[in-house]
Design an enzyme around this catalytic site. Structure first.
Site, mmCIF file in Angstrom:
data_model
loop_
_atom_site.group_PDB
_atom_site.id
_atom_site.type_symbol
_atom_site.label_atom_id
_atom_site.label_comp_id
_atom_site.label_asym_id
_atom_site.label_seq_id
_atom_site.Cartn_x
_atom_site.Cartn_y
_atom_site.Cartn_z
ATOM 1 N N SER A 272 -17.199 -40.653 -28.574
ATOM 2 C CA SER A 272 -18.158 -41.619 -27.106
ATOM 3 C C SER A 272 -18.964 -41.954 -28.081
ATOM 4 C CB SER A 272 -18.326 -40.137 -26.304
ATOM 5 O OG SER A 272 -19.136 -41.041 -25.222
ATOM 6 N N ASP B 93 -9.583 -43.871 -19.193
ATOM 7 C CA ASP B 93 -11.425 -43.216 -19.380
ATOM 8 C C ASP B 93 -11.371 -45.112 -19.172
ATOM 9 O OD1 ASP B 93 -13.576 -43.688 -20.402
ATOM 10 O OD2 ASP B 93 -13.033 -43.284 -22.141
ATOM 11 N N HIS C 248 -12.143 -40.230 -19.287
ATOM 12 C CA HIS C 248 -13.189 -40.241 -20.807
ATOM 13 C C HIS C 248 -13.258 -38.452 -21.899
ATOM 14 C CE1 HIS C 248 -15.543 -41.555 -23.271
ATOM 15 N NE2 HIS C 248 -17.071 -40.772 -23.013
#
Lengths: 196, 378
Positions: free
Chosen positions: B153, B320, B353
């Site tokens: 991320s 995600d 995610h």
């Protein structure tokens, strides 16, 4: 190592850039890196094969070549290899065009469906051939576009693809005299070096 | 203790007295970074791996702080003996980024000029500021070149920025569930989070520490929104469905009902607001929003990646939607066009995610296989 793969090596220049379409577990690409010191990249979609190929230290991109290869710039590789995958793609003709857009030269191998044993099987039993080389049933097979040596050469002619060299592998390891003389009847595996 | 754990670990502090000029133009005269390390640095200092944390992360990535700890560090699934980032072989460095709220210099630490907490006056940071400060930490630890810089991320953004700013100082860059820049939708979610915090009366213009208030409700709300975006529809359906925690949906009564997902979200929100600083949250979401890998390369990511000298592993997760596989593909395509070595896989996973934190077998195997290569210097 499959016989067709060891044959291909000599067409690949040491230190060159190679893209391997449908690279499987990376056995061949690793051989090329070791023997030819190529800079290789493999495309594969099978999760387990990707992991196996990465474990060999190879660069692998998960990508379905049937869905297009626009992300590869023109002439960005020296050689694009597709070993035993031509018969498994949805649009073999488009994939061939893409190979030669991306690479200076292409190497293609495929099982020859016109081999005498296939003909005999189909001719005598009236059933789709199932053998050691083609172990799948017709209804559950990755091989959706079988072709013959003659089919392939006709397609190349139609598409303006030049055949620079070809190698025919018979069903014995000995010198493939029959396969060379009458490839469409005696070649188990056909290997082509092509370019535009 | 579990043999696959790094065991009990203790944070360490590094003090930096050389001024750091930030992307915004302001200068931090001195600062501290809190970090943890796992595994042993080898004699050649060639086995060091930097782990960069995401939005709400910190230095405690693996192991336990005490025998009583119920939960290990945030990336314990991936760091430890026999795990993908194998501490039998790697020396892992995990820090709390500048501007964080877990011990490194940031909004909750004292501004030496005023003697008060920095609060909202802490300089705004960009991802590159973190990278520069991490490079100083590398100097401090005697690490000339990282075997790999790894992040998920927002952490993946730091790893990519490393590859461009210090191309000689990393051999591999591992970018998990990340993007070269946020989409409008992504920025929009961050804006809701910031608005939730800033409109809480307890926020007091960011000076809540001086006012002895806390924007607890606002921060909880920010986290709730964020949390939803880190999960997939399917993951929430599997976990909660329409299960009720209390009450009933029967007709003929006015009794209300509470869904399990409601109480879960509230719990997540209040847990978070009790342990995280609101100004840090705002600062980090802004750094996320402002990050744009290729902006100074004429918006051409291919030109940007030509700066890099390392090999890349890029991973994405099928469900995600906050950092979708498409965003990772853009990274991969730019790397291919820039003629950089890259490996990419899209991992089938239900967890959205958050999958990058989960023990998904294919993910761990592939990540581990790649790290084996990092180890063997291939």
């Amino acid at each position: 190592m499959r016989l067709d793969l060891t044959h291909i090596q000599r067409w690949i220049e040491p230190g060159s850039k190679v893209l391997d379409l449908g690279c499987g577990n990376g056995e061949f690409l690793q051989l090329l890196q070791q023997e030819r010191e190529v800079r290789g990249l493999g495309l594969e979609i099978d999760p387990d094969k990707i992991t196996a190929a990465v474990a060999r230290g190879l660069n692998i991109v998960e990508q379905d070549m049937d869905a297009g290869m626009d992300n590869f710039p023109d002439q960005s590789f020296d050689t694009v290899v597709m070993a035993h995958a031509l018969q498994a793609v949805h649009y073999p003709d488009r994939v061939l065009d893409e190979m030669l857009r991306i690479g200076r030269q292409g190497i293609v191998t495929f099982p020859n469906f016109a081999h005498w044993s296939c003909r005999l099987y189909l001719g005598t039993r009236g059933r789709m051939p199932v053998s050691r080389f083609m172990p799948y049933t017709w209804y559950d097979t990755p091989n959706i576009h079988f072709c013959t040596v003659q089919d392939f050469e006709a397609l190349c002619e139609e598409r303006g693809i030049r055949i620079l060299a070809r190698d025919m592998v018979g069903n014995t390891e000995r010198k493939p005299l029959l396969a060379s003389a009458w490839p469409n009847l005696f070649a188990v595996t056909a290997i082509y070096l092509i370019s535009h | 203790m579990n043999p696959a754990s790094v065991g009990i670990v203790a944070p360490q502090r590094a003090q930096f007295t050389e001024p750091l000029t930030l992307a915004c133009g302001r200068v931090l005269e001195d600062y501290e970074l809190v970090y943890e390390t796992y595994g042993q640095l080898n004699a050649r200092h060639s086995n060091a791996v930097l782990v960069c944390h995401a939005l709400s992360g910190h230095h405690h990535a693996a192991g336990y702080h005490s025998a009583e700890d119920r939960k290990p560090g945030w990336w314990d699934e991936c760091i430890g003996p026999g795990k993908p980032i194998d501490t039998n072989h790697f020396f892992v460095v995990s820090l709390n980024n500048l501007g964080g709220c877990h011990g490194s210099t940031g909004p909750v630490t004292l501004n030496p000029e005023t003697g008060q907490p920095w609060g909202p006056d802490f300089p705004s940071l960009r991802v590159r500021d973190w990278v520069h400060s991490q490079a100083r930490l590398a100097d401090y630890l005697g690490i000339e070149c990282w075997a790999a810089v790894i992040g998920g991320s927002l952490g993946g953004m730091q790893a990519m920025r490393w590859a461009l700013l210090y191309p000689q100082r990393l051999r591999h860059c591992v970018v998990i569930a990340s993007a070269m820049r946020l989409s409008a939708q992504n920025i929009a979610f961050n804006e809701i989070a910031r608005q939730a915090i800033q409109s809480d009366p307890g926020y007091a213009g960011g000076h809540y520490l001086a006012h002895n208030t806390l924007p607890a409700q606002g921060l909880a709300l920010a986290r709730m929104v964020g949390h939803i975006t880190y999960l997939s529809d399917g993951a929430m359906a599997n976990k909660f469905g329409r299960d009720l925690r209390s009450g009933s949906l029967e007709l003929g009564g006015e009794e209300g009902a509470e869904f399990q997902v409601q109480s879960y979200l509230r719990y997540q929100g209040s847990q978070f607001s009790g342990s995280f600083d609101a100004n840090t949250y705002i600062l980090m979401t802004r750094a996320l929003d402002y990050f744009d890998l290729a902006r100074e390369f004429g918006d051409d990511p291919v030109a940007a990646f030509r700066e890099a000298r390392c090999s890349f592993l890029v991973l994405s997760f099928s469900t995600d939607w906050r950092f979708s596989p498409r965003r990772s593909r853009e990274i991969v395509d730019a790397l291919i066009a820039a003629d950089r070595p890259v490996t990419y896989a899209e991992i089938e996973a239900d967890e959205g995610h958050d999958a990058f934190l989960m023990p998904i077998p294919r993910y761990l195997q592939l990540f581990g296989a790649y790290m084996q290569r990092v180890r063997e210097n291939r």
